[in-house]
Enzyme design. Structure first.
Site, PDB file in Angstrom:
ATOM      1  N   LYS A 266       0.876  -1.179   0.000  1.00  0.00           N
ATOM      2  CA  LYS A 266       0.000   0.000   0.000  1.00  0.00           C
ATOM      3  C   LYS A 266       0.902   1.215   0.000  1.00  0.00           C
ATOM      4  CE  LYS A 266      -2.554   1.800   3.587  1.00  0.00           C
ATOM      5  NZ  LYS A 266      -3.767   2.024   4.418  1.00  0.00           N
TER       6      LYS A 266
ATOM      7  N   HIS B 150     -13.118  10.827  10.785  1.00  0.00           N
ATOM      8  CA  HIS B 150     -13.442  10.045   9.589  1.00  0.00           C
ATOM      9  C   HIS B 150     -13.592   8.547   9.876  1.00  0.00           C
ATOM     10  CE1 HIS B 150     -13.534   8.859   5.417  1.00  0.00           C
ATOM     11  NE2 HIS B 150     -12.492   8.067   5.607  1.00  0.00           N
ATOM     12  N   GLN B 151     -12.639   7.995  10.617  1.00  0.00           N
ATOM     13  CA  GLN B 151     -12.661   6.535  10.843  1.00  0.00           C
ATOM     14  C   GLN B 151     -13.798   6.094  11.763  1.00  0.00           C
ATOM     15  OE1 GLN B 151     -10.419   4.548   9.288  1.00  0.00           O
ATOM     16  NE2 GLN B 151      -9.342   6.313   8.447  1.00  0.00           N
TER      17      GLN B 151
ATOM     18  N   ASN C 154     -15.600  13.401  22.134  1.00  0.00           N
ATOM     19  CA  ASN C 154     -14.672  13.817  21.077  1.00  0.00           C
ATOM     20  C   ASN C 154     -14.070  15.171  21.406  1.00  0.00           C
ATOM     21  OD1 ASN C 154     -13.364  13.191  18.583  1.00  0.00           O
ATOM     22  ND2 ASN C 154     -14.555  14.821  17.621  1.00  0.00           N
TER      23      ASN C 154
ATOM     24  N   MET D 254      -7.036   2.312  18.563  1.00  0.00           N
ATOM     25  CA  MET D 254      -6.842   2.247  17.116  1.00  0.00           C
ATOM     26  C   MET D 254      -6.165   3.486  16.522  1.00  0.00           C
ATOM     27  SD  MET D 254      -8.087  -0.697  16.797  1.00  0.00           S
ATOM     28  CE  MET D 254      -7.815  -0.807  15.038  1.00  0.00           C
TER      29      MET D 254
ATOM     30  N   THR E  55      -3.367   5.258  17.599  1.00  0.00           N
ATOM     31  CA  THR E  55      -1.918   5.419  17.696  1.00  0.00           C
ATOM     32  C   THR E  55      -1.206   4.535  16.684  1.00  0.00           C
ATOM     33  OG1 THR E  55      -2.095   6.022  20.012  1.00  0.00           O
ATOM     34  CG2 THR E  55       0.064   5.294  19.252  1.00  0.00           C
TER      35      THR E  55
ATOM     36  N   LYS F 134       2.384   9.416  19.197  1.00  0.00           N
ATOM     37  CA  LYS F 134       0.937   9.449  19.444  1.00  0.00           C
ATOM     38  C   LYS F 134       0.613   8.623  20.687  1.00  0.00           C
ATOM     39  CE  LYS F 134      -1.086  10.103  14.834  1.00  0.00           C
ATOM     40  NZ  LYS F 134      -1.825   9.407  13.769  1.00  0.00           N
TER      41      LYS F 134
ATOM     42  N   GLY G  41      -4.159  -1.775  18.098  1.00  0.00           N
ATOM     43  CA  GLY G  41      -4.312  -1.963  16.648  1.00  0.00           C
ATOM     44  C   GLY G  41      -3.496  -0.933  15.889  1.00  0.00           C
TER      45      GLY G  41
HETATM   46  P1  NAD Z   1      -9.632  12.523  11.526  1.00  0.00           P
HETATM   47  O1  NAD Z   1      -8.669  13.628  11.284  1.00  0.00           O
HETATM   48  O2  NAD Z   1     -10.840  12.415  10.665  1.00  0.00           O
HETATM   49  O3  NAD Z   1     -10.135  12.570  13.046  1.00  0.00           O
HETATM   50  C1  NAD Z   1      -9.221  12.836  14.083  1.00  0.00           C
HETATM   51  C2  NAD Z   1      -9.855  12.513  15.400  1.00  0.00           C
HETATM   52  O4  NAD Z   1      -8.919  12.804  16.443  1.00  0.00           O
HETATM   53  C3  NAD Z   1     -11.088  13.348  15.705  1.00  0.00           C
HETATM   54  O5  NAD Z   1     -11.937  12.592  16.534  1.00  0.00           O
HETATM   55  C4  NAD Z   1     -10.500  14.529  16.465  1.00  0.00           C
HETATM   56  O6  NAD Z   1     -11.429  15.201  17.288  1.00  0.00           O
HETATM   57  C5  NAD Z   1      -9.468  13.806  17.294  1.00  0.00           C
HETATM   58  N1  NAD Z   1      -8.389  14.673  17.760  1.00  0.00           N
HETATM   59  C6  NAD Z   1      -7.645  15.526  17.026  1.00  0.00           C
HETATM   60  N2  NAD Z   1      -6.747  16.145  17.814  1.00  0.00           N
HETATM   61  C7  NAD Z   1      -6.937  15.659  19.062  1.00  0.00           C
HETATM   62  C8  NAD Z   1      -6.322  15.912  20.314  1.00  0.00           C
HETATM   63  N3  NAD Z   1      -5.318  16.761  20.431  1.00  0.00           N
HETATM   64  N4  NAD Z   1      -6.776  15.241  21.391  1.00  0.00           N
HETATM   65  C9  NAD Z   1      -7.778  14.353  21.271  1.00  0.00           C
HETATM   66  N5  NAD Z   1      -8.395  14.068  20.121  1.00  0.00           N
HETATM   67  C10 NAD Z   1      -7.969  14.720  19.026  1.00  0.00           C
HETATM   68  O7  NAD Z   1      -8.762  11.189  11.465  1.00  0.00           O
HETATM   69  P2  NAD Z   1      -9.244   9.697  11.235  1.00  0.00           P
HETATM   70  O8  NAD Z   1      -9.064   9.353   9.808  1.00  0.00           O
HETATM   71  O9  NAD Z   1     -10.540   9.474  11.889  1.00  0.00           O
HETATM   72  O10 NAD Z   1      -8.086   8.914  12.036  1.00  0.00           O
HETATM   73  C11 NAD Z   1      -8.029   8.931  13.440  1.00  0.00           C
HETATM   74  C12 NAD Z   1      -6.722   8.338  13.885  1.00  0.00           C
HETATM   75  O11 NAD Z   1      -6.647   6.967  13.497  1.00  0.00           O
HETATM   76  C13 NAD Z   1      -5.491   9.001  13.281  1.00  0.00           C
HETATM   77  O12 NAD Z   1      -4.517   9.132  14.288  1.00  0.00           O
HETATM   78  C14 NAD Z   1      -5.040   8.017  12.229  1.00  0.00           C
HETATM   79  O13 NAD Z   1      -3.659   8.117  11.971  1.00  0.00           O
HETATM   80  C15 NAD Z   1      -5.396   6.722  12.895  1.00  0.00           C
HETATM   81  N6  NAD Z   1      -5.546   5.571  12.005  1.00  0.00           N
HETATM   82  C16 NAD Z   1      -5.126   4.368  12.457  1.00  0.00           C
HETATM   83  C17 NAD Z   1      -5.265   3.248  11.672  1.00  0.00           C
HETATM   84  C18 NAD Z   1      -4.827   1.916  12.190  1.00  0.00           C
HETATM   85  O14 NAD Z   1      -4.772   0.961  11.410  1.00  0.00           O
HETATM   86  N7  NAD Z   1      -4.568   1.769  13.452  1.00  0.00           N
HETATM   87  C19 NAD Z   1      -5.832   3.354  10.399  1.00  0.00           C
HETATM   88  C20 NAD Z   1      -6.300   4.602   9.975  1.00  0.00           C
HETATM   89  C21 NAD Z   1      -6.153   5.708  10.784  1.00  0.00           C
END
Ligand code: NAD
Length: 342
Positions: A88, A158-159, A180, A240, A242, A247, A313
């Site tokens: 990927k 988003h996730q 949130n 999920m 970090t 992070k 995860g």
């Molecule tokens: P997003 O930008 O759409 O959402 C970010 C989320 O984090 C929101 O809920 C926001 O309010 C919150 N946030 C932002 N700053 C914050 C802070 N300082 N304190 C607390 N909360 C805070 O991102 P997303 O696409 O939903 O992804 C969320 C996280 O999941 C990201 O860190 C991304 O890297 C991670 N992720 C992990 C995997 C995995 O396989 N583990 C896969 C995809 C994404």
């Protein structure tokens, strides 16, 4: 069918397969063909294969490219059980919002493990969300108490909607509680809960922990949002968010009292939620169990209703390859791919 754009795979009996060329599976087609059940099975199988050492992830490459503030990288691997080889590619482009594009961009590239030939190009944005949701769902299926009733969502980005939809299929949840950092994002998640027919309450973090039997954290936080002392016995928590050095979503001390599981040990201790507990010497690598071992029955998961189980995860390339490979097969079977030759 005769209308199918794809050439026939076998021109006649006993012939060698005709090379159809490289298949292209668009984002839209991925959304159409790839359901949560298929993603769950693909991810569960690949975690199982990783624990049996028949599938492994290659070292991840991730670079700040010095342009557009972008982080770009590759996650690749080979699954000998599933015969899936590829990578990927993609990353994070913060300026995309202004262009009406998602910040995370990814594409999966699959190769034929027998010949090394390029096989498929698959849109990876939707699949990333689906495979990440499948990962926490697999952890809930194998580790959460069967009588879990309240699901706590920490994060509403988003996730989160994908996470919620997948999680509620694993237990008979009766209520969703949510916190949130950006409250204005909460209504979007609340709307999904409403669509699923589940009561939804926006609460403080402490209240969320007091109510929830299962918690999913899916934020981009860089400091602990959840205090160890807030978590009640019997909770399952899937961390999920970090996936990068620095992070953090939960108190490192929580990992010392919980039974800790992960998708991949190497990532868990370096860039996953466990990085902090490891660095502070609160736990050792040997305290963390790959979830594939639980799936395979070679290690125990939850052993009592009082256990706190924590799934780290981190997100591995093999998950992406697994779902992309299934999506490509489903799309090809439905004649929804285009082909080209290099
Ligand atoms: P997003 O930008 O759409 O959402 C970010 C989320 O984090 C929101 O809920 C926001 O309010 C919150 N946030 C932002 N700053 C914050 C802070 N300082 N304190 C607390 N909360 C805070 O991102 P997303 O696409 O939903 O992804 C969320 C996280 O999941 C990201 O860190 C991304 O890297 C991670 N992720 C992990 C995997 C995995 O396989 N583990 C896969 C995809 C994404």
């Amino acid at each position: 069918s005769k209308e199918n754009h794809a050439p026939e795979n076998h021109s006649h009996k006993n012939s060698l397969p005709v090379n159809k060329g490289v298949s292209v599976v668009s984002e839209a087609v991925c959304q159409e063909v790839m359901g949560r059940a298929d993603a769950f099975t693909a991810v569960e199988n690949v975690f199982s294969a990783m624990a049996k050492n028949t599938a492994y992830n290659f070292p991840v490459i991730r670079e700040a490219i010095g342009h557009a503030d972008a982080l770009y990288g590759f996650k690749s691997g080979f699954d000998r059980d599933g015969m899936v080889l590829g990578l990927k590619s993609g990353g994070y482009w913060p300026g995309n919002v202004q262009k009406d594009l998602t910040n995370h961009q990814s594409t999966v590239i699959l190769f034929d493990p027998d010949t090394g030939q390029l096989k498929s190009l698959v849109g990876g944005n939707y699949l990333t969300a689906v495979r990440t949701a499948a990962s926490s769902a697999v952890s809930i299926a194998h580790l959460a108490r069967k009588d879990s009733k309240v699901l706590g969502m920490v994060g509403a980005g988003h996730q989160s909607t994908f996470q919620l939809r997948a999680a509620v299929e694993q237990r008979e949840f009766e209520k969703i509680v949510c916190w949130n950092f950006h409250p204005e994002q909460i209504p979007k998640l609340a709307a999904v809960a409403e669509e699923l027919g589940l009561p939804f309450e926006s609460v403080t973090r402490e209240e969320l922990c007091a109510q929830a039997d299962v918690i999913i954290t899916i934020t981009s936080a860089f400091e602990a949002l959840i205090d160890k002392d807030w978590i009640k016995p019997g909770t399952h928590i899937a961390c999920m968010g970090t996936d990068t050095v620095g992070k953090q979503e939960v108190d490192a001390k929580l990992l010392a009292v919980a039974k800790v599981f992960t998708d991949e040990l190497a990532q868990s201790i370096t860039l996953g939620e466990a990085q902090h507990a490891i660095a502070q010497k609160l736990i050792q690598q040997s305290d963390i169990v790959p979830i594939g071992e639980v799936i395979n029955g070679t290690k125990t998961g939850r052993t009592s209703a009082e256990d706190i189980t924590l799934f780290d995860g981190t997100g591995v390339g093999l998950q992406d390859l697994a779902v992309a490979s299934v999506a490509a097969e489903l799309a090809e079977a439905k004649g929804q791919v285009t082909y080209f030759n290099l």
